[in-house]
Every structure is written in structure tokens, then in C-alpha cells.
Design an enzyme around this catalytic site. Structure first.
Site, PDB file in Angstrom:
ATOM      1  NE  ARG A   1     -13.922  38.467   7.204  1.00  0.00           N
ATOM      2  CZ  ARG A   1     -13.012  37.938   8.017  1.00  0.00           C
ATOM      3  NH1 ARG A   1     -11.936  38.640   8.334  1.00  0.00           N
ATOM      4  NH2 ARG A   1     -13.158  36.719   8.489  1.00  0.00           N
TER       5      ARG A   1
ATOM      6  CE1 TYR B   1     -23.257  37.268   9.112  1.00  0.00           C
ATOM      7  CE2 TYR B   1     -24.006  35.582   7.581  1.00  0.00           C
ATOM      8  CZ  TYR B   1     -23.321  35.945   8.730  1.00  0.00           C
ATOM      9  OH  TYR B   1     -22.697  34.984   9.482  1.00  0.00           O
TER      10      TYR B   1
ATOM     11  CG  ASP C   1     -12.350  43.279   7.457  1.00  0.00           C
ATOM     12  OD1 ASP C   1     -11.293  43.920   7.529  1.00  0.00           O
ATOM     13  OD2 ASP C   1     -12.631  42.361   8.257  1.00  0.00           O
TER      14      ASP C   1
END
Length: 304
Positions: free
Chosen positions: A191, A78, A92
Site C-alpha cells: 500500500r 506480490y 488502498d
């Protein structure tokens, strides 16, 4: 892996398409779009992405939907941005800001302190998933319970962060923006990494951008936007995916006949502890087999 094109009859084609998911769409919506483009209802995906996230979503068509569960998709990569200085109810940018740091607290944080804090999240770590995850609590998704106003306490789980690089740190309008790149095991919540980094530094934090760049062997180099797929549906044939993912065994005609019906085969030297992709003399992918003592037995048969 070389994709085929839309010249193939996609309604009966078996294969994998790697979608570059846009922000704002659920993974379910992406599957519905692919289903419409391909003209088949037999479409499934591996590894859900949140609506705000973009990037690699691996989608299977027809018989390849059954292959998804056998592919080595545990390791993922990611690129993300963490905003330090504000805590979110969902960890988030889609949640409500529940706490903010002062400008003095943020000004005291250095890039060196951020890097030192990140060091503590590498390797095998214990991570509490985000409360708005899809984990089931007593048969109900955690995010459903949160939306209903319930308090949710999730148990920590072990995950592996094999790479956690700080790419950039800069002052933003709402706090410190930290760009990161992460390689991690399946089950890792980026997150939660954002939340925990903010907590470690004492100023709070949440995720503002998330892009998945790799799932197993599937990366951005084979990913296509929905608009690109509408013009040229780049499908990775199931035979190529199987050959590139698993050890390969080319069966003779008699063996192929047995494999087609899922019969155990004696005397095959297959790789211990691994599934092997079985092919007939024409190169058709037939099944996945595993060694069981003196026999090789099927884990999944893909032809009838």
C-alpha cells in the site's frame, strides 16, 4: 513437499497448510476456518494479510505452530494493481478518497515516466508504513488510533525491494491502472508503494488489488482454497517442511534420546550460523539445533 490428505487424523497431526486466502476475510477468520476443518485448536498463521488481499497464507497445525517462527519467511512476492490519480485515506481501496488528479494531469503521464519512477523504489529503500498498519504506537495499533480520529506519524524503516516490475498500464474509469509484481523483504507495505508511486508522479495513488503469491519457499503451487481443503485437507507434514527448509542431521539412537530431552551434544559438525533439523533413525523430526562452540544446543524441541 508432498502433502498428506484428510485420511490423517488432523486433530493430532503436525504440519503446515498453505491457504489461498480469499478476499473479504481476515487472517484470523481463515485460522478459525482451518481450526474447524482440522478439528484442533492449535492453529496459527505467519504473515497477516489484509481482508482485501488474497493469496498465500501459511498456517501451522499443532506442534508446527511453533515451527512458524523458525521458518525462513522473510522474502515475499506480490501481484498488485495501483490506481494512479486518486489518494486514499488508507492507501488502498477500502479508504475514503481524499484527493483526485485532473484528467489533464493523468493524460500527461506516460508509461516511460511510470517505469522511471518505479526504478527509484528498487533496492534498499526507506519506507514510511501506511497509517492503518498494525504497527504499535505507544502500545496501541496504528490503525486503531486512526479509526479513533487520532493523527499518527510513523517512522520510516528500511526495506528491500529486490524486484518491482511494471506488468501493464491502462486507462481505467477512475484513473491509470498499473499492474505490478514485487519481490520484497518482510515489513514492506505494498500500500505504501502505491501511495509513494502516486506521490512521486504528482497525481496520488492507492492500491486496488493485492495478491500474495509467495512467502519464503511457499508459493501458489502448494496453496489451496478453503473449499478445496474442506474436500481434501492437504497438509505438509512437519518432517518434510523441516527437511526442505533446514540442513538435516540424522541422529543415532543415543543422540536421538539426548535430543528428545533437549540436551546439548558435543562433536557435531552443524552448519555455522544456521539451525539444523534433527531427525531420529526412524525419520521423525525431533528438534532444531545450533552450534555453540564445541556443543550443539537446541533452539526448539518438537517432541516430548
Amino acid at each position: 513437499m508432498t502433502p498428506t490428505t484428510s485420511e490423517v487424523d488432523l486433530s493430532v497431526a503436525d504440519g503446515i497448510v498453505v491457504v489461498d486466502k480469499p478476499a473479504g476475510l481476515t487472517s484470523h477468520t481463515v485460522v478459525a476456518r482451518v481450526r474447524k476443518l482440522a478439528g484442533t485448536r492449535k492453529v496459527g498463521h505467519a504473515g497477516t494479510l489484509d481482508p482485501m488481499a488474497t493469496g498465500v497464507l501459511v498456517v501451522g497445525l499443532n506442534r508446527a505452530t511453533r515451527l512458524l517462527g523458525h521458518l525462513q519467511l522473510a522474502d515475499k512476492s506480490y501481484d498488485a494493481t495501483i490506481l494512479l490519480g486518486a489518494t486514499s485515506s488508507t492507501d488502498d481501496a477500502e479508504g475514503e478518497i481524499t484527493a483526485t488528479a485532473t484528467s489533464e494531469e493523468l493524460a500527461a503521464i506516460t508509461a516511460e515516466e511510470i517505469s522511471a519512477a518505479v526504478d527509484g523504489f528498487r533496492g534498499e529503500i526507506s519506507q514510511v508504513p501506511s497509517k492503518v498498519s498494525a504497527i504499535k504506537v505507544d502500545g496501541k495499533r496504528a490503525y486503531e488510533r486512526v479509526r479513533a480520529g487520532e493523527e499518527v506519524a510513523l517512522k520510516a524503516r528500511s526495506v528491500t525491494i529486490s524486484r518491482y516490475d511494471v506488468v501493464d498500464v491502462r486507462a481505467g474509469a477512475a484513473g491509470l491502472e498499473v499492474d505490478i509484481s514485487v519481490d520484497c523483504s518482510s515489513g514492506t507495505y505494498i500500500r505504501a508503494l502505491a501511495r509513494d508511486l502516486g506521490a512521486e508522479l504528482g497525481v496520488g495513488g492507492h492500491l486496488t488489488r493485492l495478491r500474495r503469491t509467495r512467502v519464503g519457499a511457499f508459493g501458489m503451487s502448494t496453496a489451496h482454497t478453503l473449499e478445496e481443503l474442506a474436500e481434501d485437507f492437504a497438509l505438509l507434514p512437519i518432517a518434510e517442511v523441516a527437511a526442505d527448509t533446514f540442513p538435516r542431521f540424522d541422529a543415532d539412537p543415543d543422540q536421538a534420546a539426548a535430543i528428545r530431552t533437549g540436551r546439548p551434544l558435543p562433536g557435531l559438525k552443524l552448519t555455522p550460523g544456521e539451525q539444523t533439523a534433527m531427525f531420529d533413525p526412524s525419520g521423525t523430526f525431533l528438534a532444531l539445533y545450533e552450534p555453540h562452540g564445541p556443543l550443539a544446543k537446541p533452539t526448539a524441541v518438537f517432541v516430548s
